[in-house]
Design a protein around this motif. Structure first.
Motif, PDB file in Angstrom:
ATOM      1  N   TYR A 177     157.162   0.249  86.001  1.00 48.91           N
ATOM      2  CA  TYR A 177     157.017   1.641  85.569  1.00 48.91           C
ATOM      3  C   TYR A 177     155.552   2.015  85.735  1.00 48.91           C
ATOM      4  O   TYR A 177     154.674   1.348  85.183  1.00 48.91           O
ATOM      5  CB  TYR A 177     157.450   1.762  84.108  1.00 48.91           C
ATOM      6  N   GLU A 178     155.297   3.040  86.509  1.00 50.90           N
ATOM      7  CA  GLU A 178     153.926   3.519  86.696  1.00 50.90           C
ATOM      8  C   GLU A 178     153.847   4.986  86.336  1.00 50.90           C
ATOM      9  O   GLU A 178     154.654   5.803  86.791  1.00 50.90           O
ATOM     10  CB  GLU A 178     153.461   3.325  88.138  1.00 50.90           C
ATOM     11  N   CYS A 179     152.873   5.315  85.525  1.00 50.90           N
ATOM     12  CA  CYS A 179     152.616   6.706  85.135  1.00 50.90           C
ATOM     13  C   CYS A 179     151.161   7.033  85.420  1.00 50.90           C
ATOM     14  O   CYS A 179     150.265   6.260  85.060  1.00 50.90           O
ATOM     15  CB  CYS A 179     152.924   6.915  83.657  1.00 50.90           C
ATOM     16  N   ARG A 180     150.936   8.159  86.062  1.00 49.99           N
ATOM     17  CA  ARG A 180     149.577   8.606  86.389  1.00 49.99           C
ATOM     18  C   ARG A 180     149.327   9.980  85.774  1.00 49.99           C
ATOM     19  O   ARG A 180     150.233  10.813  85.692  1.00 49.99           O
ATOM     20  CB  ARG A 180     149.376   8.705  87.900  1.00 49.99           C
ATOM     21  N   TYR A 181     148.079  10.203  85.351  1.00 41.80           N
ATOM     22  CA  TYR A 181     147.657  11.529  84.895  1.00 41.80           C
ATOM     23  C   TYR A 181     146.271  11.748  85.488  1.00 41.80           C
ATOM     24  O   TYR A 181     145.252  11.467  84.870  1.00 41.80           O
ATOM     25  CB  TYR A 181     147.630  11.580  83.371  1.00 41.80           C
ATOM     26  N   ASP A 182     146.257  12.245  86.730  1.00 36.06           N
ATOM     27  CA  ASP A 182     145.012  12.398  87.475  1.00 36.06           C
ATOM     28  C   ASP A 182     144.541  13.847  87.490  1.00 36.06           C
ATOM     29  O   ASP A 182     145.326  14.786  87.326  1.00 36.06           O
ATOM     30  CB  ASP A 182     145.205  11.938  88.927  1.00 36.06           C
ATOM     31  N   ARG A 183     143.245  13.992  87.740  1.00 38.39           N
ATOM     32  CA  ARG A 183     142.640  15.309  87.911  1.00 38.39           C
ATOM     33  C   ARG A 183     141.580  15.211  89.005  1.00 38.39           C
ATOM     34  O   ARG A 183     141.127  14.112  89.335  1.00 38.39           O
ATOM     35  CB  ARG A 183     141.989  15.801  86.608  1.00 38.39           C
ATOM     36  N   TYR A 184     141.210  16.365  89.515  1.00 36.73           N
ATOM     37  CA  TYR A 184     140.051  16.384  90.424  1.00 36.73           C
ATOM     38  C   TYR A 184     138.962  17.214  89.761  1.00 36.73           C
ATOM     39  O   TYR A 184     139.016  18.437  89.712  1.00 36.73           O
ATOM     40  CB  TYR A 184     140.406  16.971  91.788  1.00 36.73           C
ATOM     41  N   ARG A 185     137.995  16.513  89.208  1.00 38.08           N
ATOM     42  CA  ARG A 185     136.907  17.157  88.470  1.00 38.08           C
ATOM     43  C   ARG A 185     135.628  16.405  88.824  1.00 38.08           C
ATOM     44  O   ARG A 185     135.132  15.582  88.047  1.00 38.08           O
ATOM     45  CB  ARG A 185     137.188  17.121  86.971  1.00 38.08           C
TER      46      ARG A 185
END
Length: 343
Positions: A148-156
């Motif tokens: 199980y893989e969960c990502r919470y990415d942003r470009y900042r």
């Protein structure tokens, strides 16, 4: 009998304005009575019936206030919540629940002694994607989950002039986004056997961590939780592999975006995602688009109300709140020591 919970909110920034206030406004079980703002009166502009006060002590001194929501910077969560509990108020605390596991234990023990609810604001349990994943697993679409893989990415790429990026007392990405991902994993799979973490600064000029890769070890699966502030393509959210199938999901829940348009959460089709964000279910029978469940933060507040009046237990349990804090601390220690640590 139904009763109305009188609420005092500390802080009217992003959390107060776009997460708490709209849902409290349309929920008949709550009345947002007072908001602490040091210099502004934005809560009154949102709803003229709200009274602005300048100090959290003004809330604690009001015997009519039943519930304090702590939506101020992370270094204030523990002292404000502790003071609220000591004053006989229930507390809802923005994530992280506290800055240390020891602080979290102190708050929960105090709440237990006084018969009060103390709960972290884990609204992401009620995102469209997570509700859909629960459906997929409940229906056994994937068989036994093995990864199980969960990502919470942003470009900042630029460092914000914010305590979240500069204050070592509760700042950094692991404290900011980590609690969401960790809580979801615990809600699905329970407590892990061990934890490893890679917590780093990847942006030039960065002061606090802006990248993490946390792994939770279970007897039959691995859980991978990741977040980066330098992901130009940040749409990927979940990759889940099981013995019978895989599920992949892109796109962030639309509730926050909708609230930023000043749309109250009592509109038709609230939280319904566009079809472009539906997940993909792949099994030995082929590949299918899997419709999303509507996101619905109302469930969190409904459960909170019923917990306060004593009808049912709080859905985000004290044990889970402690587990999130322990995993955050273990991930940080693992990153420093390059070791896998027992939970």
């Amino acid at each position: 009998m139904s009763r109305t919970i009188q609420v005092g909110l500390i802080g009217f920034g992003l959390s107060g304005r776009y997460f708490h206030a709209p849902f409290l406004t349309v929920n008949p079980h709550f009345k947002l009575a007072k908001v602490v703002e040091r210099h502004r009166n934005e809560a009154e502009a949102f709803d003229s019936s709200i009274q602005t006060v300048r100090s959290h002590k003004d809330l604690l001194a009001d015997p009519a206030i039943d519930l304090i929501i702590v939506g101020s910077p992370n270094d204030t969560h523990f002292p404000y919540a502790k003071a609220a509990l000591e004053a006989g108020k229930h507390v809802l605390i923005e994530k992280p629940f506290a800055n240390t596991l020891e602080q979290a234990r102190d708050l929960l023990e105090l709440a237990k002694q006084k018969g009060l609810v103390a709960i972290p604001y884990q609204n992401r349990r009620y995102d469209a994607d997570f509700l859909t994943i629960q459906q997929v697993l409940r229906e056994n679409q994937l068989g036994d989950v093995v990864e199980y893989e969960c990502r919470y990415d942003r470009y900042r790429p630029d460092i914000l002039d914010s305590w979240k990026e500069k204050d070592p007392e509760g700042g950094g990405n692991l404290f900011n986004l980590g609690p969401h991902l960790i809580d979801q994993a615990i809600a699905l799979f329970g407590l892990p056997q061990a934890v490893s973490g890679d917590v780093r600064i990847i942006r030039k000029g960065g002061i606090l961590d802006d990248y993490f890769d946390v792994k939770l070890f279970y007897a039959d699966k691995r859980v991978i939780l990741k977040s980066s502030m330098l992901a130009v393509d940040n749409s990927l959210r979940y990759i889940i592999h099981g013995t019978k199938g895989s599920f992949i999901k892109h796109g962030l829940d639309i509730q926050e975006e909708t609230q930023r348009k000043n749309i109250l959460p009592n509109t038709p089709d609230w939280g319904a995602e566009p079809e472009s964000q539906y997940g993909t279910l792949t099994t030995t029978n082929g590949r299918f688009t899997f419709p999303s469940q509507p996101g619905n933060y109302h469930h969190f507040y409904d459960n909170l109300y019923r917990a306060i009046v004593g009808e049912i237990p709080q859905e985000v349990t004290p044990e889970q709140a402690l587990a999130v804090m322990r995993i955050i601390e273990l991930a940080g220690e693992s990153s420093r020591t390059k070791a896998v640590l027992e939970f």
